[in-house]
Enzyme design. Sequence first.
Site, PDB file in Angstrom:
ATOM      1  N   CYS A  46      -0.918   4.215   1.296  1.00 27.61           N
ATOM      2  CA  CYS A  46       0.545   4.148   1.253  1.00 27.61           C
ATOM      3  C   CYS A  46       1.115   5.179   0.278  1.00 27.61           C
ATOM      4  O   CYS A  46       2.006   5.947   0.620  1.00 27.61           O
ATOM      5  CB  CYS A  46       0.953   2.733   0.850  1.00 27.61           C
ATOM      6  SG  CYS A  46       2.718   2.504   0.769  1.00 27.61           S
ATOM      7  N   CYS A  51       3.137   5.746   3.577  1.00 24.65           N
ATOM      8  CA  CYS A  51       4.558   5.409   3.466  1.00 24.65           C
ATOM      9  C   CYS A  51       5.340   6.361   2.563  1.00 24.65           C
ATOM     10  O   CYS A  51       6.413   6.832   2.930  1.00 24.65           O
ATOM     11  CB  CYS A  51       4.729   3.997   2.891  1.00 24.65           C
ATOM     12  SG  CYS A  51       3.367   2.865   3.110  1.00 24.65           S
ATOM     13  N   LYS A  54       5.494  10.190   3.545  1.00 28.79           N
ATOM     14  CA  LYS A  54       6.189  10.227   4.839  1.00 28.79           C
ATOM     15  C   LYS A  54       7.684  10.016   4.665  1.00 28.79           C
ATOM     16  O   LYS A  54       8.495  10.733   5.240  1.00 28.79           O
ATOM     17  CB  LYS A  54       5.611   9.154   5.738  1.00 28.79           C
ATOM     18  CG  LYS A  54       6.341   9.029   7.025  1.00 28.79           C
ATOM     19  CD  LYS A  54       6.113   7.704   7.657  1.00 28.79           C
ATOM     20  CE  LYS A  54       6.845   6.583   6.984  1.00 28.79           C
ATOM     21  NZ  LYS A  54       6.422   5.279   7.516  1.00 28.79           N
ATOM     22  N   TYR A 185       3.899   4.581  15.965  1.00 27.93           N
ATOM     23  CA  TYR A 185       5.015   4.886  15.074  1.00 27.93           C
ATOM     24  C   TYR A 185       4.754   6.126  14.215  1.00 27.93           C
ATOM     25  O   TYR A 185       5.676   6.879  13.914  1.00 27.93           O
ATOM     26  CB  TYR A 185       5.405   3.662  14.235  1.00 27.93           C
ATOM     27  CG  TYR A 185       4.547   3.401  13.010  1.00 27.93           C
ATOM     28  CD1 TYR A 185       4.910   3.893  11.765  1.00 27.93           C
ATOM     29  CD2 TYR A 185       3.374   2.655  13.094  1.00 27.93           C
ATOM     30  CE1 TYR A 185       4.141   3.642  10.633  1.00 27.93           C
ATOM     31  CE2 TYR A 185       2.597   2.401  11.980  1.00 27.93           C
ATOM     32  CZ  TYR A 185       2.989   2.901  10.750  1.00 27.93           C
ATOM     33  OH  TYR A 185       2.214   2.667   9.638  1.00 27.93           O
ATOM     34  N   GLU A 189       7.284   9.260  14.068  1.00 30.15           N
ATOM     35  CA  GLU A 189       7.885   9.656  12.788  1.00 30.15           C
ATOM     36  C   GLU A 189       7.649  11.133  12.499  1.00 30.15           C
ATOM     37  O   GLU A 189       8.563  11.858  12.082  1.00 30.15           O
ATOM     38  CB  GLU A 189       7.303   8.798  11.656  1.00 30.15           C
ATOM     39  CG  GLU A 189       7.788   7.363  11.729  1.00 30.15           C
ATOM     40  CD  GLU A 189       7.196   6.449  10.674  1.00 30.15           C
ATOM     41  OE1 GLU A 189       7.822   5.444  10.361  1.00 30.15           O
ATOM     42  OE2 GLU A 189       6.091   6.738  10.162  1.00 30.15           O
ATOM     43  N   HIS A 444      33.685  -4.370   6.103  1.00 29.64           N
ATOM     44  CA  HIS A 444      34.362  -3.333   6.876  1.00 29.64           C
ATOM     45  C   HIS A 444      34.716  -2.150   5.974  1.00 29.64           C
ATOM     46  O   HIS A 444      35.102  -2.365   4.835  1.00 29.64           O
ATOM     47  CB  HIS A 444      35.630  -3.934   7.492  1.00 29.64           C
ATOM     48  CG  HIS A 444      36.302  -3.012   8.437  1.00 29.64           C
ATOM     49  ND1 HIS A 444      35.774  -2.697   9.681  1.00 29.64           N
ATOM     50  CD2 HIS A 444      37.465  -2.320   8.322  1.00 29.64           C
ATOM     51  CE1 HIS A 444      36.594  -1.851  10.287  1.00 29.64           C
ATOM     52  NE2 HIS A 444      37.611  -1.603   9.481  1.00 29.64           N
ATOM     53  N   GLU A 449      28.345  -4.382  10.205  1.00 32.03           N
ATOM     54  CA  GLU A 449      29.203  -5.535  10.525  1.00 32.03           C
ATOM     55  C   GLU A 449      29.077  -5.940  11.994  1.00 32.03           C
ATOM     56  O   GLU A 449      29.398  -7.067  12.361  1.00 32.03           O
ATOM     57  CB  GLU A 449      30.662  -5.275  10.141  1.00 32.03           C
ATOM     58  CG  GLU A 449      31.364  -4.214  10.959  1.00 32.03           C
ATOM     59  CD  GLU A 449      32.811  -3.973  10.505  1.00 32.03           C
ATOM     60  OE1 GLU A 449      33.540  -4.953  10.289  1.00 32.03           O
ATOM     61  OE2 GLU A 449      33.203  -2.796  10.377  1.00 32.03           O
TER      62      GLU A 449
HETATM   63  P1  FAD Z   1      -5.333   1.336   1.594  1.00 30.46           P
HETATM   64  O1  FAD Z   1      -3.970   1.455   1.030  1.00 30.46           O
HETATM   65  O2  FAD Z   1      -5.684   2.227   2.722  1.00 30.46           O
HETATM   66  O3  FAD Z   1      -6.347   1.551   0.390  1.00 30.46           O
HETATM   67  C1  FAD Z   1      -7.725   1.580   0.567  1.00 30.46           C
HETATM   68  C2  FAD Z   1      -8.349   2.286  -0.613  1.00 30.46           C
HETATM   69  O4  FAD Z   1      -9.757   2.061  -0.605  1.00 30.46           O
HETATM   70  C3  FAD Z   1      -8.178   3.803  -0.567  1.00 30.46           C
HETATM   71  O5  FAD Z   1      -7.611   4.244  -1.780  1.00 30.46           O
HETATM   72  C4  FAD Z   1      -9.583   4.342  -0.362  1.00 30.46           C
HETATM   73  O6  FAD Z   1      -9.804   5.595  -0.999  1.00 30.46           O
HETATM   74  C5  FAD Z   1     -10.423   3.245  -1.011  1.00 30.46           C
HETATM   75  N1  FAD Z   1     -11.797   3.154  -0.514  1.00 30.46           N
HETATM   76  C6  FAD Z   1     -12.192   3.085   0.780  1.00 30.46           C
HETATM   77  N2  FAD Z   1     -13.523   2.917   0.853  1.00 30.46           N
HETATM   78  C7  FAD Z   1     -13.985   2.877  -0.421  1.00 30.46           C
HETATM   79  C8  FAD Z   1     -15.286   2.711  -1.006  1.00 30.46           C
HETATM   80  N3  FAD Z   1     -16.361   2.512  -0.233  1.00 30.46           N
HETATM   81  N4  FAD Z   1     -15.396   2.738  -2.342  1.00 30.46           N
HETATM   82  C9  FAD Z   1     -14.298   2.915  -3.132  1.00 30.46           C
HETATM   83  N5  FAD Z   1     -13.044   3.053  -2.648  1.00 30.46           N
HETATM   84  C10 FAD Z   1     -12.893   3.035  -1.305  1.00 30.46           C
HETATM   85  N6  FAD Z   1       3.031   0.828   5.909  1.00 30.46           N
HETATM   86  C11 FAD Z   1       4.290   0.353   5.680  1.00 30.46           C
HETATM   87  O7  FAD Z   1       4.437  -0.820   5.336  1.00 30.46           O
HETATM   88  N7  FAD Z   1       5.376   1.165   5.810  1.00 30.46           N
HETATM   89  C12 FAD Z   1       5.274   2.467   6.165  1.00 30.46           C
HETATM   90  O8  FAD Z   1       6.273   3.172   6.267  1.00 30.46           O
HETATM   91  C13 FAD Z   1       3.967   2.988   6.406  1.00 30.46           C
HETATM   92  N8  FAD Z   1       3.798   4.285   6.738  1.00 30.46           N
HETATM   93  C14 FAD Z   1       2.553   4.780   6.939  1.00 30.46           C
HETATM   94  C15 FAD Z   1       2.411   6.118   7.275  1.00 30.46           C
HETATM   95  C16 FAD Z   1       1.163   6.655   7.498  1.00 30.46           C
HETATM   96  C17 FAD Z   1       1.041   8.116   7.853  1.00 30.46           C
HETATM   97  C18 FAD Z   1       0.008   5.823   7.366  1.00 30.46           C
HETATM   98  C19 FAD Z   1      -1.357   6.387   7.584  1.00 30.46           C
HETATM   99  C20 FAD Z   1       0.130   4.501   7.028  1.00 30.46           C
HETATM  100  C21 FAD Z   1       1.408   3.955   6.809  1.00 30.46           C
HETATM  101  N9  FAD Z   1       1.589   2.610   6.483  1.00 30.46           N
HETATM  102  C22 FAD Z   1       2.856   2.123   6.269  1.00 30.46           C
HETATM  103  C23 FAD Z   1       0.449   1.668   6.428  1.00 30.46           C
HETATM  104  C24 FAD Z   1       0.020   1.384   4.988  1.00 30.46           C
HETATM  105  O9  FAD Z   1      -0.223   2.603   4.318  1.00 30.46           O
HETATM  106  C25 FAD Z   1      -1.227   0.516   5.010  1.00 30.46           C
HETATM  107  O10 FAD Z   1      -0.978  -0.646   5.778  1.00 30.46           O
HETATM  108  C26 FAD Z   1      -1.652   0.077   3.606  1.00 30.46           C
HETATM  109  O11 FAD Z   1      -1.878   1.194   2.784  1.00 30.46           O
HETATM  110  C27 FAD Z   1      -2.923  -0.780   3.695  1.00 30.46           C
HETATM  111  O12 FAD Z   1      -3.335  -1.134   2.419  1.00 30.46           O
HETATM  112  P2  FAD Z   1      -4.858  -1.514   2.123  1.00 30.46           P
HETATM  113  O13 FAD Z   1      -4.851  -2.128   0.764  1.00 30.46           O
HETATM  114  O14 FAD Z   1      -5.427  -2.282   3.244  1.00 30.46           O
HETATM  115  O15 FAD Z   1      -5.660  -0.135   2.087  1.00 30.46           O
END
Ligand code: FAD
Length: 460
Positions: A46, A51, A54, A185, A189, A444, A449
């Site tokens: 994110c 997010c 973007k 999406y 975007e 308004h 509204e």
């Molecule tokens: P993540 O945020 O993906 O974090 C996972 C972390 O784990 C990463 O930092 C990664 O490096 C780390 N990791 C992975 N494997 C290992 C390992 N083996 N050892 C150590 N570290 C590791 N969501 C919204 O709500 N609104 C939006 O506008 C939106 N826009 C988005 C736009 C794009 C282009 C993308 C790709 C996603 C968007 N999302 C949005 C989705 C949102 O980013 C994800 O739903 C959210 O980040 C998921 O969180 P998470 O904690 O599951 O994992």
Amino acid sequence: MAGVSEYEYDLLVIGAGSGGVRAARMAATTGAKVAIVEDRYLGGTCVNVGCVPKKLYSYAAHYHDSFDDAAGYGWQLPGPASFDWSTLRDNKISEIKRLNGIYQRMLEGAGVTLINARASLADAHTVTLHEEQRDSTVTAQKVLLATGGWPWIPEFPGSEYAVDSNQVFDLETSPKRFLVLGGGYIAVEFASIFNGLGSETHLIYRGELFLRGFDQQVREFTCAEMERKGVNLHFNTNIERIEATQDAYNVYLTNGNMLEVDVVLAATGRKANIQGLGLDKVGLELDETGKIPVNDRFETACPSILALGDITPGPELTPVAIAEAMHLVESHFKEGTPEALDYTTIPTAVFCHPNIGTVGLSEEEAREKFTNIRVYSTNFRAMKHTLSGSHERTLMKLVVDDATDVVVGAHMVGDDAGEIIQGIAIAVRAGLRKHDFDRTVGIHPTGAEEFVTMRTLTRT
Ligand code: FAD
């Protein structure tokens, strides 16, 4: 049964993204001994490649319209506005660095131990840390998998020339001609972003219409508005192959057309980021969608291993991962048993131009679910665009269960739709009736509204 003291940590979180960071911090505030392992960037998808960047790029793209709109309000610009990609990209990089620092301070402030390594499961309570020079192990009473997702690109001739959504933020130069493959999406975007930044933009999608799963009227309206803004939408076609020429890419489509572009973005989906995670070491298997199944307490089939966020089934959204983290900490580190997390009526936005905001059921879903529905919809040119001369239109729509009068869906396409729908989502979540919307006095003059003044039934 092993006691807490047998392990180095009460909770070891793998992945410092939206869900992992929140779970680590909140668990630490209960007095638990917590560590978090991250190998790439604090804040996860994110903050770094999702997010946040973007939305910053979407703001940048909106200026294009603002400059055009300003003339009708008397503003005269010294000449045609020009755009400098490297300023935007580098300012974005600085902002993300600032956010990474905030995340680090928040975690450290909560007493969480930060480990910079790639982690994999060794057994139900042991995690291997792969650091640059050596591997080591660490033990924990509970291990939380919060490793998120990773972009996936289908293989076709020349697919290696396509960039993914992780890479597109840091392009060397702004493409004169930009093509995005995909109908979700993220594809929509980025089409709006690059169109707004001045690129000739093409979106290629194999289906009839993009944004599958959204309300049909919203999809059609968005399609018309994006075309009006100049995005070239190519539906019912796919990329057959990409050929690199000296300074461009020739993209051959299955409909026989060829497009010459500078950048191809494949926004073709994301998969759970489980590579090398060692799920087999603890006997964990993926479901048919490639995700790790969990119960209401976010426990996997191996009870000491928890999982949340994008690697588990459920909407791939930051606020969902955060809500899951809060719930997980309530379930495992506090007294009592919270009610299972409710995944209905989760509002969401698509930051295409104009924006989409939506909560609850689409008209099609409501027709399936209820015997009779009422649909109220309005489609108008916002007041701002009287003087601006822009032909952009706004769509607002309420879907009502006729038997109970409850508003079961609210949808908007227009300026700040996400901001507006966030407020409407409270009403929909609370199960308020159309009558409650009607007896709310409007503000308004606003576009919003309309949500409380739609009296004329559009269809049943
Ligand atoms: P993540 O945020 O993906 O974090 C996972 C972390 O784990 C990463 O930092 C990664 O490096 C780390 N990791 C992975 N494997 C290992 C390992 N083996 N050892 C150590 N570290 C590791 N969501 C919204 O709500 N609104 C939006 O506008 C939106 N826009 C988005 C736009 C794009 C282009 C993308 C790709 C996603 C968007 N999302 C949005 C989705 C949102 O980013 C994800 O739903 C959210 O980040 C998921 O969180 P998470 O904690 O599951 O994992």
